[in-house]
Scaffold this motif. Structure first.
Motif, PDB file in Angstrom:
ATOM      1  N   MET A  18       0.809  -1.160   0.027  1.00  0.00           N
ATOM      2  CA  MET A  18      -0.110   0.064  -0.183  1.00  0.00           C
ATOM      3  C   MET A  18       0.809   1.223   0.045  1.00  0.00           C
ATOM      4  O   MET A  18       1.896   1.287   0.646  1.00  0.00           O
ATOM      5  CB  MET A  18      -0.877   0.056   1.327  1.00  0.00           C
ATOM      6  N   LEU A  19       0.582   2.072  -0.872  1.00  0.00           N
ATOM      7  CA  LEU A  19       1.261   3.582  -0.798  1.00  0.00           C
ATOM      8  C   LEU A  19       0.349   4.472  -0.252  1.00  0.00           C
ATOM      9  O   LEU A  19       0.743   5.365   0.517  1.00  0.00           O
ATOM     10  CB  LEU A  19       1.684   3.996  -2.445  1.00  0.00           C
ATOM     11  N   TYR A  20      -0.728   4.584  -0.908  1.00  0.00           N
ATOM     12  CA  TYR A  20      -1.798   5.688  -0.600  1.00  0.00           C
ATOM     13  C   TYR A  20      -3.318   5.268  -0.405  1.00  0.00           C
ATOM     14  O   TYR A  20      -3.497   4.297  -1.230  1.00  0.00           O
ATOM     15  CB  TYR A  20      -1.794   6.882  -1.449  1.00  0.00           C
ATOM     16  N   CYS A  21      -3.959   5.732   0.441  1.00  0.00           N
ATOM     17  CA  CYS A  21      -5.475   5.593   0.782  1.00  0.00           C
ATOM     18  C   CYS A  21      -6.023   6.721   0.814  1.00  0.00           C
ATOM     19  O   CYS A  21      -5.989   7.269   1.915  1.00  0.00           O
ATOM     20  CB  CYS A  21      -5.491   4.296   1.786  1.00  0.00           C
ATOM     21  N   GLY A  22      -7.271   7.020   0.227  1.00  0.00           N
ATOM     22  CA  GLY A  22      -8.144   7.972   0.400  1.00  0.00           C
ATOM     23  C   GLY A  22      -8.882   7.635   1.311  1.00  0.00           C
ATOM     24  O   GLY A  22      -9.281   6.699   1.694  1.00  0.00           O
ATOM     25  N   VAL A  23      -9.525   8.765   2.138  1.00  0.00           N
ATOM     26  CA  VAL A  23     -10.589   8.490   3.254  1.00  0.00           C
ATOM     27  C   VAL A  23     -12.084   9.127   2.865  1.00  0.00           C
ATOM     28  O   VAL A  23     -12.019  10.313   2.410  1.00  0.00           O
ATOM     29  CB  VAL A  23     -10.042   9.535   4.577  1.00  0.00           C
ATOM     30  N   CYS A  24     -12.865   8.321   2.489  1.00  0.00           N
ATOM     31  CA  CYS A  24     -13.913   8.528   1.916  1.00  0.00           C
ATOM     32  C   CYS A  24     -14.998   8.766   3.143  1.00  0.00           C
ATOM     33  O   CYS A  24     -14.908   8.108   4.161  1.00  0.00           O
ATOM     34  CB  CYS A  24     -14.524   7.499   1.183  1.00  0.00           C
ATOM     35  N   HIS A  25     -16.027   9.710   2.885  1.00  0.00           N
ATOM     36  CA  HIS A  25     -17.183   9.891   3.988  1.00  0.00           C
ATOM     37  C   HIS A  25     -17.762   8.554   4.240  1.00  0.00           C
ATOM     38  O   HIS A  25     -18.112   8.307   5.378  1.00  0.00           O
ATOM     39  CB  HIS A  25     -18.215  10.935   3.558  1.00  0.00           C
ATOM     40  N   SER A  26     -17.743   7.737   3.202  1.00  0.00           N
ATOM     41  CA  SER A  26     -18.604   6.338   3.438  1.00  0.00           C
ATOM     42  C   SER A  26     -17.717   5.568   4.445  1.00  0.00           C
ATOM     43  O   SER A  26     -18.215   4.712   5.394  1.00  0.00           O
ATOM     44  CB  SER A  26     -18.684   5.696   2.166  1.00  0.00           C
ATOM     45  N   ASP A  27     -16.544   5.690   4.677  1.00  0.00           N
ATOM     46  CA  ASP A  27     -15.600   5.217   5.822  1.00  0.00           C
ATOM     47  C   ASP A  27     -16.405   5.497   7.167  1.00  0.00           C
ATOM     48  O   ASP A  27     -16.227   4.656   7.978  1.00  0.00           O
ATOM     49  CB  ASP A  27     -14.167   5.611   5.645  1.00  0.00           C
ATOM     50  N   VAL A  28     -16.533   6.832   7.285  1.00  0.00           N
ATOM     51  CA  VAL A  28     -16.839   7.150   8.717  1.00  0.00           C
ATOM     52  C   VAL A  28     -18.199   6.542   8.898  1.00  0.00           C
ATOM     53  O   VAL A  28     -18.570   6.066   9.797  1.00  0.00           O
ATOM     54  CB  VAL A  28     -17.197   8.806   8.290  1.00  0.00           C
ATOM     55  N   HIS A  29     -19.315   6.356   7.634  1.00  0.00           N
ATOM     56  CA  HIS A  29     -20.576   5.798   8.082  1.00  0.00           C
ATOM     57  C   HIS A  29     -20.504   4.453   8.226  1.00  0.00           C
ATOM     58  O   HIS A  29     -21.140   3.687   9.036  1.00  0.00           O
ATOM     59  CB  HIS A  29     -21.477   6.074   6.633  1.00  0.00           C
ATOM     60  N   GLN A  30     -19.497   3.709   7.599  1.00  0.00           N
ATOM     61  CA  GLN A  30     -19.153   2.432   7.654  1.00  0.00           C
ATOM     62  C   GLN A  30     -18.757   1.994   9.168  1.00  0.00           C
ATOM     63  O   GLN A  30     -19.268   0.921   9.840  1.00  0.00           O
ATOM     64  CB  GLN A  30     -18.398   1.619   6.377  1.00  0.00           C
ATOM     65  N   VAL A  31     -17.984   2.800   9.605  1.00  0.00           N
ATOM     66  CA  VAL A  31     -17.183   2.507  10.903  1.00  0.00           C
ATOM     67  C   VAL A  31     -18.215   2.657  11.863  1.00  0.00           C
ATOM     68  O   VAL A  31     -18.354   1.929  13.017  1.00  0.00           O
ATOM     69  CB  VAL A  31     -16.035   3.347  11.286  1.00  0.00           C
ATOM     70  N   ALA A  32     -19.264   3.633  11.726  1.00  0.00           N
ATOM     71  CA  ALA A  32     -20.282   3.882  12.806  1.00  0.00           C
ATOM     72  C   ALA A  32     -21.508   3.009  12.586  1.00  0.00           C
ATOM     73  O   ALA A  32     -22.443   3.063  13.472  1.00  0.00           O
ATOM     74  CB  ALA A  32     -20.569   5.374  12.760  1.00  0.00           C
ATOM     75  N   ASN A  33     -21.517   2.199  11.697  1.00  0.00           N
ATOM     76  CA  ASN A  33     -22.518   1.419  11.501  1.00  0.00           C
ATOM     77  C   ASN A  33     -23.751   2.161  11.261  1.00  0.00           C
ATOM     78  O   ASN A  33     -24.951   1.923  11.414  1.00  0.00           O
ATOM     79  CB  ASN A  33     -22.774   0.266  12.589  1.00  0.00           C
ATOM     80  N   ASP A  34     -23.746   3.136  10.246  1.00  0.00           N
ATOM     81  CA  ASP A  34     -24.710   4.029   9.988  1.00  0.00           C
ATOM     82  C   ASP A  34     -25.572   3.204   9.152  1.00  0.00           C
ATOM     83  O   ASP A  34     -27.076   3.834   9.139  1.00  0.00           O
ATOM     84  CB  ASP A  34     -24.331   5.313   9.593  1.00  0.00           C
ATOM     85  N   TRP A  35     -25.381   2.564   8.100  1.00  0.00           N
ATOM     86  CA  TRP A  35     -26.202   1.756   7.388  1.00  0.00           C
ATOM     87  C   TRP A  35     -26.749   0.469   7.994  1.00  0.00           C
ATOM     88  O   TRP A  35     -27.374  -0.403   7.099  1.00  0.00           O
ATOM     89  CB  TRP A  35     -25.327   1.547   6.011  1.00  0.00           C
ATOM     90  N   GLY A  36     -26.142  -0.006   9.114  1.00  0.00           N
ATOM     91  CA  GLY A  36     -26.621  -1.059   9.784  1.00  0.00           C
ATOM     92  C   GLY A  36     -26.231  -2.609   9.044  1.00  0.00           C
ATOM     93  O   GLY A  36     -26.866  -3.475   9.386  1.00  0.00           O
ATOM     94  N   ASN A  37     -25.105  -2.377   8.342  1.00  0.00           N
ATOM     95  CA  ASN A  37     -24.497  -3.470   7.639  1.00  0.00           C
ATOM     96  C   ASN A  37     -23.145  -3.888   8.034  1.00  0.00           C
ATOM     97  O   ASN A  37     -22.326  -4.764   7.333  1.00  0.00           O
ATOM     98  CB  ASN A  37     -24.908  -3.594   6.274  1.00  0.00           C
ATOM     99  N   THR A  38     -22.488  -3.169   8.953  1.00  0.00           N
ATOM    100  CA  THR A  38     -21.071  -3.165   9.138  1.00  0.00           C
ATOM    101  C   THR A  38     -20.562  -4.417   9.864  1.00  0.00           C
ATOM    102  O   THR A  38     -21.418  -5.077  10.737  1.00  0.00           O
ATOM    103  CB  THR A  38     -20.607  -1.906  10.151  1.00  0.00           C
ATOM    104  N   LEU A  39     -19.633  -5.103   9.345  1.00  0.00           N
ATOM    105  CA  LEU A  39     -19.082  -6.438   9.837  1.00  0.00           C
ATOM    106  C   LEU A  39     -17.991  -5.888  10.543  1.00  0.00           C
ATOM    107  O   LEU A  39     -16.789  -5.266  10.077  1.00  0.00           O
ATOM    108  CB  LEU A  39     -18.630  -7.267   8.479  1.00  0.00           C
ATOM    109  N   TYR A  40     -17.468  -6.111  11.981  1.00  0.00           N
ATOM    110  CA  TYR A  40     -16.467  -5.818  12.588  1.00  0.00           C
ATOM    111  C   TYR A  40     -15.521  -7.196  12.897  1.00  0.00           C
ATOM    112  O   TYR A  40     -16.135  -8.244  12.772  1.00  0.00           O
ATOM    113  CB  TYR A  40     -16.886  -5.278  14.250  1.00  0.00           C
ATOM    114  N   PRO A  41     -14.383  -6.908  12.850  1.00  0.00           N
ATOM    115  CA  PRO A  41     -13.400  -5.819  12.869  1.00  0.00           C
ATOM    116  C   PRO A  41     -13.492  -5.089  11.457  1.00  0.00           C
ATOM    117  O   PRO A  41     -13.563  -5.934  10.422  1.00  0.00           O
ATOM    118  CB  PRO A  41     -11.989  -6.082  13.345  1.00  0.00           C
ATOM    119  N   CYS A  42     -13.632  -3.866  11.430  1.00  0.00           N
ATOM    120  CA  CYS A  42     -13.807  -3.287  10.037  1.00  0.00           C
ATOM    121  C   CYS A  42     -12.546  -2.404   9.753  1.00  0.00           C
ATOM    122  O   CYS A  42     -12.237  -1.399  10.658  1.00  0.00           O
ATOM    123  CB  CYS A  42     -14.933  -2.020  10.239  1.00  0.00           C
ATOM    124  N   VAL A  43     -11.923  -2.735   8.673  1.00  0.00           N
ATOM    125  CA  VAL A  43     -10.936  -2.161   8.127  1.00  0.00           C
ATOM    126  C   VAL A  43     -11.132  -1.383   6.913  1.00  0.00           C
ATOM    127  O   VAL A  43     -11.197  -1.981   6.003  1.00  0.00           O
ATOM    128  CB  VAL A  43      -9.696  -2.998   8.085  1.00  0.00           C
TER     129      VAL A  43
END
Length: 322
Positions: free
Chosen positions: A1-26
């Motif tokens: 890995m060299l670079y990775c963007g940080v998307c707003h959906s990352d924030v939603h997914q980590v917080a389980n805002d969509w109710g489908n997050t599988l933890y641990p979440c990377v």
């Protein structure tokens, strides 16, 4: 890995805002890295190549959408496999995938993208999500030279949409609640900036646009934007995976035969297409580079809209931390 963007959906997914997050979440689905190993049947890439991985790492490859190059609509048993938090449609198992906030990732060759030589790898990552997410609907709804396009929300997605729509030949208006984004929007190529909280200005712009692309990632009221459309115009939402804050007033939609739509990402071929399009038209994401140890602070700033316009993690910082 060299670079990775940080998307707003990352924030939603980590917080389980969509109710489908599988933890641990990377998280991480805007990935740029270097090939370190290839399978025996790989022909497109070799060790040392700088490549990209977007929102998907697999799909069934047998259904009609997959055969037609629209893997994001995969109709297989589990749908397309997300780069992280896969499966998108859980099949009852505990399967999970880990994304770009990692030291390495294994991806099927078909889902790996070529980074054009004239795009600096350090800024390419957001094209793999923010770029394709905005390019796909602009292309699908047929934006063409001479069209008037409004881009609602000038953040990670919106700042790419302004540049892409302009490169397609459209006259672009940036629509935002924030006056302090005016200068940046004009620098990105917008011909005009409309402050959506200014009721008089919104009234003056009614019946103006053939196409509106809304990039607001949280619940919002779509109704104030609908009158901006011309007869038979379309408003399409990207980035929001939830209901609108208020129901759409269909009277305002029907009386001028308007269309209200939504879009997710794009297929693999279309993602390569937007990479090449950005290379051709000198379109680049505007980014802020961060270290991995700053990720929690970055999430807070994304939620408070205090980023211009996309964070990118320098993945070498993870190795240095180790």
């Amino acid at each position: 890995m060299l670079y990775c963007g940080v998307c707003h959906s990352d924030v939603h997914q980590v917080a389980n805002d969509w109710g489908n997050t599988l933890y641990p979440c990377v998280p991480g689905h805007e990935v740029v890295g270097k090939v370190v190993q290839t399978g025996v049947d790989v022909t497109k890439f070799k060790v040392g190549d700088i490549v990209g991985v977007g929102c998907m790492v697999d799909s069934c490859q047998h259904c009609n959408p997959c055969k037609e190059g629209e893997e994001q609509f995969c109709e297989g048993p589990v749908g397309w496999t997300a780069t992280y938090n896969g499966y998108w449609k859980p099949d009852g198992s505990d399967f999970n995938t880990y994304g770009g906030y990692s030291t390495n990732i294994v991806v099927k060759e078909k889902f790996v993208l070529s980074i054009p030589d004239n795009i600096d790898p350090s800024v390419a990552a957001p094209i793999l999500c923010a770029g394709i997410t905005t390019y796909s609907p602009l292309k699908h709804w047929g934006v063409k030279p001479g069209d008037r396009v409004g881009v609602i929300g000038i953040g990670g997605l919106g700042h790419m949409a302004v540049q892409i729509a302009k490169a397609m030949g459209a006259t672009v208006t940036a629509i935002t609640t924030k006056e302090d984004k005016r200068e940046a929007a004009l620098a990105l190529g917008a011909s005009d900036v409309l402050i959506s909280t200014d009721k008089d200005a919104m009234t003056e712009h009614e019946n103006t646009y053939e196409f509106l692309l809304c990039t607001i990632p949280d619940e919002f009221d779509i109704n104030p934007y609908i009158p901006l459309l011309k007869r038979r115009g379309s408003i399409v939402t990207v980035g929001l995976l939830a209901p609108y804050a208020k129901a759409t007033n269909n009277m305002n939609v029907a009386k001028r035969s308007l269309s209200v739509g939504a879009s997710l990402i794009g297929g693999v071929a279309e993602t390569q297409e937007i990479l090449d399009f950005c290379a051709q038209h000198d379109i680049r994401p505007e980014v802020q580079m961060i270290q991995m140890q700053d990720i929690n602070d970055a999430y807070d700033k994304i939620k408070s809209e205090d980023v211009r316009f996309r964070y990118i993690i320098d993945m070498q910082s993870l190795k240095n931390e180790e």
